[in-house]
Design a protein around this motif. Structure first.
Motif, PDB file in Angstrom:
ATOM      1  N   SER A 213       0.869  -1.180   0.000  1.00 23.50           N
ATOM      2  CA  SER A 213       0.000   0.000   0.000  1.00 23.50           C
ATOM      3  C   SER A 213       0.899   1.221   0.000  1.00 23.50           C
ATOM      4  O   SER A 213       1.859   1.289   0.798  1.00 23.50           O
ATOM      5  N   VAL A 214       0.613   2.170  -0.895  1.00 24.69           N
ATOM      6  CA  VAL A 214       1.443   3.377  -0.969  1.00 24.69           C
ATOM      7  C   VAL A 214       0.568   4.614  -0.908  1.00 24.69           C
ATOM      8  O   VAL A 214      -0.587   4.615  -1.344  1.00 24.69           O
ATOM      9  N   TRP A 215       1.144   5.677  -0.347  1.00 25.07           N
ATOM     10  CA  TRP A 215       0.458   6.953  -0.185  1.00 25.07           C
ATOM     11  C   TRP A 215       1.263   8.054  -0.873  1.00 25.07           C
ATOM     12  O   TRP A 215       2.486   8.134  -0.694  1.00 25.07           O
ATOM     13  N   ARG A 216       0.580   8.898  -1.619  1.00 23.12           N
ATOM     14  CA  ARG A 216       1.251  10.011  -2.291  1.00 23.12           C
ATOM     15  C   ARG A 216       1.665  11.071  -1.280  1.00 23.12           C
ATOM     16  O   ARG A 216       2.676  11.750  -1.472  1.00 23.12           O
ATOM     17  N   HIS A 217       0.866  11.228  -0.210  1.00 24.87           N
ATOM     18  CA  HIS A 217       1.157  12.258   0.800  1.00 24.87           C
ATOM     19  C   HIS A 217       1.278  11.599   2.176  1.00 24.87           C
ATOM     20  O   HIS A 217       0.417  10.803   2.567  1.00 24.87           O
ATOM     21  N   ARG A 218       2.308  11.965   2.888  1.00 23.66           N
ATOM     22  CA  ARG A 218       2.537  11.357   4.203  1.00 23.66           C
ATOM     23  C   ARG A 218       1.396  11.668   5.181  1.00 23.66           C
ATOM     24  O   ARG A 218       1.082  10.843   6.046  1.00 23.66           O
ATOM     25  N   ASP A 219       0.774  12.837   5.067  1.00 22.08           N
ATOM     26  CA  ASP A 219      -0.337  13.160   5.958  1.00 22.08           C
ATOM     27  C   ASP A 219      -1.458  12.129   5.844  1.00 22.08           C
ATOM     28  O   ASP A 219      -2.087  11.761   6.844  1.00 22.08           O
ATOM     29  N   ASP A 220      -1.738  11.674   4.610  1.00 25.49           N
ATOM     30  CA  ASP A 220      -2.780  10.659   4.431  1.00 25.49           C
ATOM     31  C   ASP A 220      -2.358   9.336   5.060  1.00 25.49           C
ATOM     32  O   ASP A 220      -3.183   8.607   5.624  1.00 25.49           O
ATOM     33  N   PHE A 221      -1.082   9.010   4.970  1.00 23.20           N
ATOM     34  CA  PHE A 221      -0.565   7.806   5.616  1.00 23.20           C
ATOM     35  C   PHE A 221      -0.746   7.894   7.131  1.00 23.20           C
ATOM     36  O   PHE A 221      -1.170   6.926   7.778  1.00 23.20           O
TER      37      PHE A 221
ATOM     38  N   GLU B 219      10.832  -1.370  -5.012  1.00 24.61           N
ATOM     39  CA  GLU B 219      10.138  -0.983  -6.242  1.00 24.61           C
ATOM     40  C   GLU B 219      10.789   0.283  -6.794  1.00 24.61           C
ATOM     41  O   GLU B 219      10.273   1.397  -6.637  1.00 24.61           O
ATOM     42  N   PRO B 220      11.939   0.187  -7.440  1.00 27.24           N
ATOM     43  CA  PRO B 220      12.706   1.363  -7.840  1.00 27.24           C
ATOM     44  C   PRO B 220      12.021   2.255  -8.869  1.00 27.24           C
ATOM     45  O   PRO B 220      12.404   3.424  -9.012  1.00 27.24           O
ATOM     46  N   VAL B 221      11.021   1.769  -9.585  1.00 32.95           N
ATOM     47  CA  VAL B 221      10.394   2.596 -10.620  1.00 32.95           C
ATOM     48  C   VAL B 221       9.345   3.554 -10.062  1.00 32.95           C
ATOM     49  O   VAL B 221       8.923   4.489 -10.752  1.00 32.95           O
ATOM     50  N   LEU B 222       8.897   3.333  -8.816  1.00 32.66           N
ATOM     51  CA  LEU B 222       7.826   4.166  -8.250  1.00 32.66           C
ATOM     52  C   LEU B 222       8.313   5.592  -8.012  1.00 32.66           C
ATOM     53  O   LEU B 222       9.411   5.825  -7.523  1.00 32.66           O
TER      54      LEU B 222
ATOM     55  N   GLY C  94       7.133  -2.542 -14.599  1.00 35.01           N
ATOM     56  CA  GLY C  94       8.406  -2.650 -13.911  1.00 35.01           C
ATOM     57  C   GLY C  94       8.285  -2.880 -12.420  1.00 35.01           C
ATOM     58  O   GLY C  94       9.227  -2.616 -11.670  1.00 35.01           O
ATOM     59  N   ILE C  95       7.122  -3.368 -11.962  1.00 34.42           N
ATOM     60  CA  ILE C  95       6.909  -3.619 -10.536  1.00 34.42           C
ATOM     61  C   ILE C  95       7.000  -5.113 -10.257  1.00 34.42           C
ATOM     62  O   ILE C  95       6.782  -5.944 -11.139  1.00 34.42           O
ATOM     63  N   GLY C  96       7.288  -5.442  -8.993  1.00 29.81           N
ATOM     64  CA  GLY C  96       7.481  -6.838  -8.637  1.00 29.81           C
ATOM     65  C   GLY C  96       6.336  -7.476  -7.894  1.00 29.81           C
ATOM     66  O   GLY C  96       6.329  -8.691  -7.690  1.00 29.81           O
TER      67      GLY C  96
ATOM     68  N   LEU D 263      -2.207   6.912 -13.039  1.00 32.90           N
ATOM     69  CA  LEU D 263      -1.114   5.992 -12.722  1.00 32.90           C
ATOM     70  C   LEU D 263       0.233   6.546 -13.171  1.00 32.90           C
ATOM     71  O   LEU D 263       1.267   6.278 -12.538  1.00 32.90           O
ATOM     72  N   THR D 264       0.272   7.323 -14.244  1.00 36.76           N
ATOM     73  CA  THR D 264       1.549   7.852 -14.734  1.00 36.76           C
ATOM     74  C   THR D 264       2.188   8.834 -13.753  1.00 36.76           C
ATOM     75  O   THR D 264       3.386   9.125 -13.879  1.00 36.76           O
ATOM     76  N   ARG D 265       1.429   9.328 -12.774  1.00 40.21           N
ATOM     77  CA  ARG D 265       2.069  10.126 -11.706  1.00 40.21           C
ATOM     78  C   ARG D 265       3.100   9.280 -10.957  1.00 40.21           C
ATOM     79  O   ARG D 265       4.099   9.793 -10.473  1.00 40.21           O
ATOM     80  N   PHE D 266       2.795   7.989 -10.844  1.00 37.19           N
ATOM     81  CA  PHE D 266       3.631   7.087 -10.070  1.00 37.19           C
ATOM     82  C   PHE D 266       4.591   6.286 -10.959  1.00 37.19           C
ATOM     83  O   PHE D 266       5.654   5.869 -10.495  1.00 37.19           O
ATOM     84  N   LEU D 267       4.179   6.048 -12.202  1.00 35.56           N
ATOM     85  CA  LEU D 267       5.001   5.308 -13.164  1.00 35.56           C
ATOM     86  C   LEU D 267       5.113   6.162 -14.425  1.00 35.56           C
ATOM     87  O   LEU D 267       4.465   5.880 -15.450  1.00 35.56           O
TER      88      LEU D 267
END
Length: 411
Positions: A138-146, A175-178, A282-284, A330-334
């Motif tokens: 699970s990933v969060w774009r903003h730490r505040d949301d995390f 996940e180096p591509v994120l 490119g994700i595992g 999704l292209t924001r992240f990849l």
């Protein structure tokens, strides 16, 4: 006994094997080629670590932002709103703290048995090679949301679910591509399958090899009479006679349940996805993009991004502008996806109940008919354990999970 299973999606197929294991005769009533079955195009997750219903505070926190975007993670087509209103009212009622607490308990009870049930089923059929045990992120774009998600994560840990917060360096190594991710949590025990359609095809093939019969017809009705259960179909044989019946036809189950006296608030969350050539992302491992309304999975058949919720019923044509908008987010992240060729696009009908719990239990008018539908986002996750629960109901013996919270009569 001779048991007719209406629907040969992932839940119906798992149920067929559970009943074959116990020596019953199985007849699968499924027309084949039905467009929009979630089994044919879902994300492939066995997400047994999830515990929260859709009515959770997380969903309500994101709802205003999502609804403002007609191509965003959640939309309701205006023409469908009058038909959806009863479902929405039940969704509101399911959002009270006491109802959310009850839903969490029920979800955990079934999801807690989901992975062991799958491992047992796959092992018994020599299909364990379908399982990919690489964890889920699970990933969060903003730490505040995390940080706002900490209460939910701690609750998962109290249930015994391992959740590992990752440092930026650990995430970059994994996940180096994120890109544009400020926080991440790894669920190492979660997993996915090779491809949900491949898995379903193998389960169907083996069920037939074990003696199950496939009736390629649409079930139109269920008539308990003459000491048995008769399934009316649009096929050449017209009827399938059985001792018991299991209704496992996803969104198409609602009308059959109504004939048996159960008015189920079942509607479809239309989900969209796009599948790129294998390795494009490119994700595992699978990734949940928290607050974004989509997930990604590196399937054996290609890299899939899927999600979004659209309420528009069964008849409206797909709106693949929603798919394109999801890929753009999704292209924001990849970012490298901008240069990838167009992907295969798909839309399917998730069978959704307002309290996020499936219907697993007996019909009101005849105990010989058992329901197993309405799993929403968890059809693949919960299929194998649902099959064990259904087998218990068919044979009037206890199953691995108490069925009371999932009863059709709870409405």
């Amino acid at each position: 006994m001779r048991i007719a299973i209406i629907g040969a999606g992932i839940v119906g197929l798992a149920t067929a094997h559970a009943l074959l294991d116990r020596g019953h005769q199985v007849v699968l009533v499924e027309p084949g080629g039905k467009q929009g079955r979630p089994t044919d195009g879902n994300a492939g997750w066995i997400a047994h670590t999830d515990i929260m219903p859709l009515t959770s505070p997380k969903a309500w926190r994101n709802l205003p932002r999502w609804l403002m975007d007609p191509l965003g993670p959640l939309t309701i087509r205006p023409a469908y709103l009058p038909q959806l209103t009863p479902w929405l009212l039940r969704f509101l009622l399911a959002s009270s703290p006491s109802r959310i607490k009850a839903s969490i308990g029920a979800i955990r009870s079934i999801n807690g048995e989901a992975l062991p049930a799958w491992k047992s089923l796959l092992s018994s059929l020599n299909l364990s090679s379908h399982l990919r045990e690489k964890g889920i992120l699970s990933v969060w774009r903003h730490r505040d949301d995390f940080l706002r998600a900490q209460e939910m994560i701690e609750r998962q840990r109290r249930f015994g679910i391992e959740a590992q917060a990752l440092s930026p360096a650990a995430l970059a190594e994994m996940e180096p591509v994120l890109r544009n991710v400020e926080a991440a949590v790894l669920y190492p025990d979660a997993c996915h399958v090779s491809d949900p359609a491949w898995l379903a095809a193998d389960l169907l093939r083996l069920a037939l090899e074990r003696g199950a019969v496939h009736v390629a017809a649409q079930a139109l009705g269920i008539d308990p009479r003459d000491g048995g259960i008769h399934v009316r179909t649009d096929g050449a044989g017209a009827e399938v006679a059985a001792d018991r019946a299991v209704v496992s036809a996803g969104i198409w189950s609602r009308s059959l349940a109504a004939q048996l006296g159960d008015r189920i608030p079942l509607d479809t969350e239309r989900g969209y996805n796009a599948t790129y050539p294998q390795g494009s992302f490119g994700i595992g491992r699978p990734i949940m993009f928290e607050g974004e309304g989509f997930v990604t999975t590196p399937l054996d058949t290609g890299d899939r991004v899927g999600g979004a919720v659209e309420f528009a019923g069964l008849e409206a044509a797909p709106n693949h502008r929603r798919t394109d908008a999801m890929v753009q987010r999704l292209t924001r992240f990849l970012p490298h996806l901008e240069s990838e060729p167009p992907a295969r696009r798909w839309m399917g009908f998730r069978p959704s109940i307002p309290d996020s719990l499936p219907v697993i239990g007996r019909a009101r008018r005849d105990r010989r008919v058992v329901y197993a539908f309405g799993h929403g986002h968890y059809g693949l996750t919960q299929a194998a354990v649902t099959a064990q629960m259904v087998a218990g109901l068919v044979e009037d013996r206890p199953g691995p999970v108490a069925t009371e919270p999932f009863s059709a009569q709870r409405f």
